[in-house]
Design an enzyme around this catalytic site. Sequence first.
Site, mmCIF file in Angstrom:
data_model
loop_
_atom_site.group_PDB
_atom_site.id
_atom_site.type_symbol
_atom_site.label_atom_id
_atom_site.label_comp_id
_atom_site.label_asym_id
_atom_site.label_seq_id
_atom_site.Cartn_x
_atom_site.Cartn_y
_atom_site.Cartn_z
ATOM 1 N N LYS A 87 0.859 -1.193 0.000
ATOM 2 C CA LYS A 87 0.000 0.000 0.000
ATOM 3 C C LYS A 87 0.891 1.238 0.000
ATOM 4 O O LYS A 87 1.765 1.382 0.872
ATOM 5 C CB LYS A 87 -0.892 -0.056 1.243
ATOM 6 C CG LYS A 87 -2.180 0.713 1.130
ATOM 7 C CD LYS A 87 -3.073 0.390 2.320
ATOM 8 C CE LYS A 87 -4.369 1.161 2.279
ATOM 9 N NZ LYS A 87 -5.139 0.977 3.513
HETATM 10 O O1 G3P Z 1 -8.824 1.898 4.385
HETATM 11 C C1 G3P Z 1 -8.766 3.255 4.731
HETATM 12 C C2 G3P Z 1 -9.631 3.472 5.902
HETATM 13 O O2 G3P Z 1 -9.097 2.759 6.977
HETATM 14 C C3 G3P Z 1 -9.852 4.857 6.343
HETATM 15 O O3 G3P Z 1 -11.007 4.787 7.082
HETATM 16 O O4 G3P Z 1 -12.657 5.439 8.763
HETATM 17 O O5 G3P Z 1 -10.229 6.092 9.026
HETATM 18 O O6 G3P Z 1 -11.649 7.180 7.290
HETATM 19 P P1 G3P Z 1 -11.403 5.958 8.093
#
Ligand code: G3P
Length: 227
Positions: A87
């Site tokens: 990633k």
């Molecule tokens: O995969 C990316 C994700 O983990 C981001 O999620 O909820 O932190 O915006 P969030």
Amino acid sequence: MKFFIDTANLNEIKEAYDLGVLDGVTTNPSLMAKEGIAGKEKVMAHYKAICNIVDNNVSAEVIATDFEGIIKEGKELAKIDDKIVVKVPMIKDGIKAIKKFSSEGIRTNCTLVFSPGQAILAAKAGASYLSPFIGRLDDISQDGLEFIAQVRLIYDNYGFGTEILAASIRHSMHVIKCAEIGADVVTCPLSVITALLNHPLTDSGLAKFLADHKKLTRKNSRFKIRN
Ligand code: G3P
């Protein structure tokens, strides 16, 4: 549509895998920190533990932000297991690194993507997956789902092979809408995956079926005793 779980928690990954619908895992440095995983050896061992649970597709994020650093770190991550997808953040050196990884057959997931221009660059560089963050766009009053639809259109126009991996998913409607739009993958927290199971009519319908079955069983057993 592929289903990934967005966590570094081994119990949650096992629970989702046991459902039989899991196609992969995405992690990020914040999710690793949440599990208290720090230090190179522990991080590597944790990724290996995740790979031992699932069949394929474990996104492991680099911390480096310069080209040489991303390449070195990405190659180390890729060596952990064939299931690893490196990633890489959507930055200039990240795009250069994705191009190099792709020419060497190393799968990549371009992360922190928030605009169609970024999506085009990632596809041109040969990213295997593109991670547009729906929830974080919604948080700043931009339509995350509209962005997914835009990228779908652009990728279809040119036949780009990069898979759209909708990320930052906050609730089950995000998943349903992504399926309608045609995102290739959704990565969700366990709570969103299990929320897809729920409907009040399923609960009340099942309660009624079981109650009727019980009534009939009682009636039959009384009948048998008397005769
Ligand atoms: O995969 C990316 C994700 O983990 C981001 O999620 O909820 O932190 O915006 P969030």
